[in-house]
Design an enzyme around this catalytic site. Structure first.
Site, short mmCIF file in Angstrom:
data_model
loop_
_atom_site.label_atom_id
_atom_site.label_comp_id
_atom_site.label_asym_id
_atom_site.label_seq_id
_atom_site.Cartn_x
_atom_site.Cartn_y
_atom_site.Cartn_z
CB CYS A 2 -18.30 -2.96 -2.28
SG CYS A 2 -18.63 -1.77 -1.00
NE ARG A 27 -14.27 -5.05 -6.11
CZ ARG A 27 -13.86 -4.36 -7.16
NH1 ARG A 27 -12.79 -4.75 -7.82
NH2 ARG A 27 -14.51 -3.29 -7.56
CD1 TRP A 75 -12.68 -0.09 2.28
CD2 TRP A 75 -13.86 1.59 1.38
NE1 TRP A 75 -11.99 1.08 2.49
CE2 TRP A 75 -12.69 2.12 1.96
CE3 TRP A 75 -14.75 2.47 0.77
CZ2 TRP A 75 -12.38 3.48 1.93
CZ3 TRP A 75 -14.45 3.82 0.73
CH2 TRP A 75 -13.27 4.32 1.31
CG ASN A 101 -18.47 -2.06 -6.22
OD1 ASN A 101 -18.11 -1.19 -5.43
ND2 ASN A 101 -17.77 -2.41 -7.28
N GLY A 102 -20.60 0.53 -5.29
CA GLY A 102 -20.67 1.87 -5.88
C GLY A 102 -21.32 2.83 -4.91
CD GLU A 481 5.14 2.69 -4.10
OE1 GLU A 481 4.40 3.69 -4.20
OE2 GLU A 481 4.69 1.53 -3.96
CE LYS A 485 3.27 -0.40 -1.10
NZ LYS A 485 3.07 0.23 -2.35
CD GLU A 488 -0.68 0.81 0.71
OE1 GLU A 488 0.49 0.80 0.27
OE2 GLU A 488 -1.68 0.74 -0.02
CG HIS A 504 12.94 25.26 2.16
ND1 HIS A 504 13.43 26.55 2.11
CD2 HIS A 504 13.72 24.53 1.33
CE1 HIS A 504 14.44 26.59 1.25
NE2 HIS A 504 14.64 25.38 0.76
CE LYS A 603 -4.13 -4.58 -5.57
NZ LYS A 603 -2.77 -4.14 -5.20
O1 M6R Z 1 -5.52 0.38 -9.25
P1 M6R Z 1 -4.71 1.63 -9.30
O2 M6R Z 1 -3.31 1.41 -9.73
O3 M6R Z 1 -5.37 2.71 -10.10
O4 M6R Z 1 -4.68 2.13 -7.79
C1 M6R Z 1 -4.08 3.34 -7.44
C2 M6R Z 1 -3.85 3.43 -5.95
O5 M6R Z 1 -5.06 3.29 -5.26
C3 M6R Z 1 -2.87 2.36 -5.46
O6 M6R Z 1 -1.65 2.43 -6.12
C4 M6R Z 1 -2.65 2.51 -3.95
O7 M6R Z 1 -1.97 3.68 -3.67
C5 M6R Z 1 -1.89 1.29 -3.42
N1 M6R Z 1 -2.65 0.70 -2.36
C6 M6R Z 1 -0.56 1.59 -2.89
O8 M6R Z 1 0.08 0.43 -2.43
#
Ligand code: M6R
Length: 608
Positions: A2, A27, A75, A101-102, A481, A485, A488, A504, A603
């Site tokens: 948010c 956000r 969000w 927000n929260g 990673e 990516k 996501e 395994h 984000k």
């Molecule tokens: O702001 P941060 O680096 O603490 O965020 C951590 C994760 O939420 C962030 O890296 C998330 O996994 C990304 N969306 C991945 O692309």
């Protein structure tokens, strides 16, 4: 999660609110709303969906005249995304309006109490409780009502509040959710994050926990929860305003991938000095560095993956023992901090709730915490004992690319510094590594320029159901990673496996045509990896290999090979991740997904 904005001044508020929200949409983006005081009453407009729906509804804000307002992009946590659950929320007679927000953790208890007193609720949100609670405590003095609700609410909140009876004032308050405020030309503005205000001011005040702000068009006052006045210093933000715009690219993610060479340079340059590495922010003498016996690295998502990569580097290069943990797990175990433990928390936003909680838990247990953070002045940056900034600039796309790359650079620098100080590498070796480090930006650029080939390859996998990423050692961290990516932003199921672990259990999932991306950048592991590639290929997998130039041997076991330039083995992640980022990006756009704002995500994850 948010984003909130607020404005009071001599300009029309609604266009400023919509503009600010557009910078905060990363956000949360399942619904949005604004409230404006029009001189007589408070008018709200809310809509499910992206901000553009709200913008159309309000004719870019023109349909809502008034110079005082608040806005929100959501969000959803409590209650599905819908018009009624969208913020702002009001009390019954529409004289108090709030954006939040929260999460109010005790909202059910508060709601029941308010219902017993006759309050009626129309939404499923925790935020509506705040509007009614303010109504309950408001007896003509807004500041008093705000402090009273703060004593009653548990959880996290950044709030923007308007009281109709005080149309010359805008209130803001924060606990565990980010909030900044700043003076504009002819007014004052509040927001969850810097990009929303950059167009109007570069001098911002970071609001601390349990601080309250009262703004008029000319004045800004700060108070404690006991209504004591506070003095605060503003912080100058040096970010380039254009950094938060798309600048001709189709998507923020593509732009940010292309900004990686710069982010890398900006992160290493200030620390390469006097023929060596100087990390002043560490504030540690050589003796203190030598005394470190264990590093505990804690982070979430991609930031966690940089931690996994660095474990191999700190252990291999600097011979320091490393424990890496997911912040969401770390806070619920009982970690053992021996003498000489340094905790390193890594976060782009500096606001991730679990990472922040891990930092606080570590400090409570007496550990020193180093934060590797991108957002200047964020909560983690302020609370860590020492902060090493990654200079990636604002990152808007939900999928991290340039912040991830700059986190890797910060960790390389730390590991090299530790290795040298602890006598594990000599000056010559250090300088060779520095020279390899300096080549990375050009090498990344070279890989980015190969994007058309990757796009063609990606187009063959738009209908893939499952993809596997495999690697050993650092290559396993790269696989983690690469896999994140892809899932996501393309919504294709993918998993990362330590290549030796496949047989395994997971290998049973390999079918005819399943794509397996094998990462092989560590020469001593080539042979083992090739065996694993042959194992999956024999079972029908199509194998994509990402490997170093010169490793032609790999082609015997791969169906398609992407070569990366040669570098120091500890820096391979920086190069190998580029084709994997491009692959995910092109699969995502090929499938028609919203690359920058993938479904269900935000984000900055400021809730547990
Ligand atoms: O702001 P941060 O680096 O603490 O965020 C951590 C994760 O939420 C962030 O890296 C998330 O996994 C990304 N969306 C991945 O692309």
């Amino acid at each position: 999660m948010c984003g909130i904005v607020g404005y009071i001044g001599n300009q029309q508020a609604a266009p400023i609110l919509l503009d600010g929200l557009s910078k905060l949409e990363y956000r949360g983006y399942d619904s949005a709303g604004i409230a404006v005081y029009n001189g007589e009453e408070i008018i709200t407009a809310k809509s499910k969906g992206r901000l553009k729906v709200l913008s159309e509804l309000t004719h870019g804000g023109d349909a809502m005249p008034g110079t005082l307002g608040i806005g929100h992009t959501r969000w959803a946590t409590h209650g599905e995304p819908s018009d009624v659950n969208a913020h702002p929320h009001m009390n019954k007679n529409e004289s108090i309006v709030v954006v939040h927000n929260g999460i109010i953790e005790n909202y059910l208890k508060l709601k029941k109490k308010l219902e017993r007193k006759g309050y009626e609720f129309i939404s499923e949100t925790d935020t509506e409780v705040i509007a009614h609670l303010l109504d309950y405590y408001y007896k003509g003095n807004p500041l008093e009502a705000v402090t009273k609700i703060m004593h009653r609410m548990e959880g996290s909140y950044a709030l923007g509040i308007i009281f109709k009876e005080h149309p010359d004032q805008l209130y803001a308050v924060r606990k565990d959710s980010p909030l900044i405020v700043g003076h504009t030309d002819g007014g004052n503005i509040l927001a969850s994050d810097v990009p929303a205000v950059l167009k109007y001011t570069r001098d911002v005040y970071f609001i601390e926990n349990e601080e309250i702000v009262r703004m008029t068009d000319a004045k800004m006052e700060f108070f404690t929860v006991d209504e004591e006045p506070l003095e605060k210093e503003s912080v100058r933000i040096e970010w380039d305003v254009n950094a938060a715009e798309k600048g001709g690219y189709d998507h923020f993610m593509l732009k940010e991938m292309y900004e990686q060479p710069k982010a890398i340079i900006d992160t290493f340059s200030p620390r390469l000095k006097n023929d060596g590495i100087e990390i002043e922010e560490l504030n540690m003498s050589d003796e203190e560095i030598k005394a470190i016996r264990k590093l505990v690295i804690v982070a979430c998502g991609s930031a966690y993956h940089t931690g996994v990569t660095s474990k191999y580097i700190f252990e291999g290069l600097a011979r320091v023992s490393v424990e890496v943990d997911l912040a969401s797990e770390f806070r619920y175990r009982d970690p053992i901090f021996e003498e000489g433990t340094l905790v390193v928390v890594i976060s782009q936003s500096g606001e991730t709730a679990d990472t922040l909680a891990a930092l606080r838990e570590s400090q409570k247990r007496g550990a020193r915490v180093l934060g590797i953070v991108n957002v200047v002045g964020s909560s983690i940056a302020r609370e860590a004992d020492n902060v090493m900034y990654t200079w990636a600039g604002p990152e808007i796309a939900v999928a991290t690319t340039k912040a991830y790359s700059s986190q890797l650079i910060a960790l390389y620098l730390l590991a090299m510094k530790f290795a040298h100080v602890r006598g594990k590498i000599d000056k010559k070796e250090l300088m060779q590594m520095v020279s390899d480090l300096k080549k990375l930006p050009d090498q990344v650029e070279l890989l980015l320029n190969n994007k058309n080939k990757i796009q063609k390859f990606a187009n063959r996998y738009l209908a893939a159901k499952d993809v596997f990423f495999i690697g050993r050692g650092i290559d396993y961290a790269i696989s983690l990673e690469g896999s994140l990516k892809l899932k996501e932003i393309s919504y294709i199921h993918s998993e990362a496996y330590a290549a030796g672990e496949l047989k395994h259990g997971t290998i049973s999932l390999i079918e005819e045509g399943t794509l397996v991306a094998a990462v092989l950048t560590q020469e001593d592991l080539y042979k083992k990896m090739i065996s694993n590639m042959v194992e999956v290929r024999t079972r029908g997998a199509f194998v994509l290999a990402v490997t170093n130039e010169g490793n032609a041997e790999v082609e015997k076991a791969a169906d398609y090979t992407v070569y990366i330039p040669n570098t120091n083995k500890y820096f391979a992640n920086t190069l190998a991740i580029i084709p994997l980022q491009l692959f995910s990006y092109y699969v995502s756009i090929g499938r028609g997904c919203d690359v920058d704002k993938p479904r269900n995500l935000a984000k900055s994850v400021t809730v547990e």
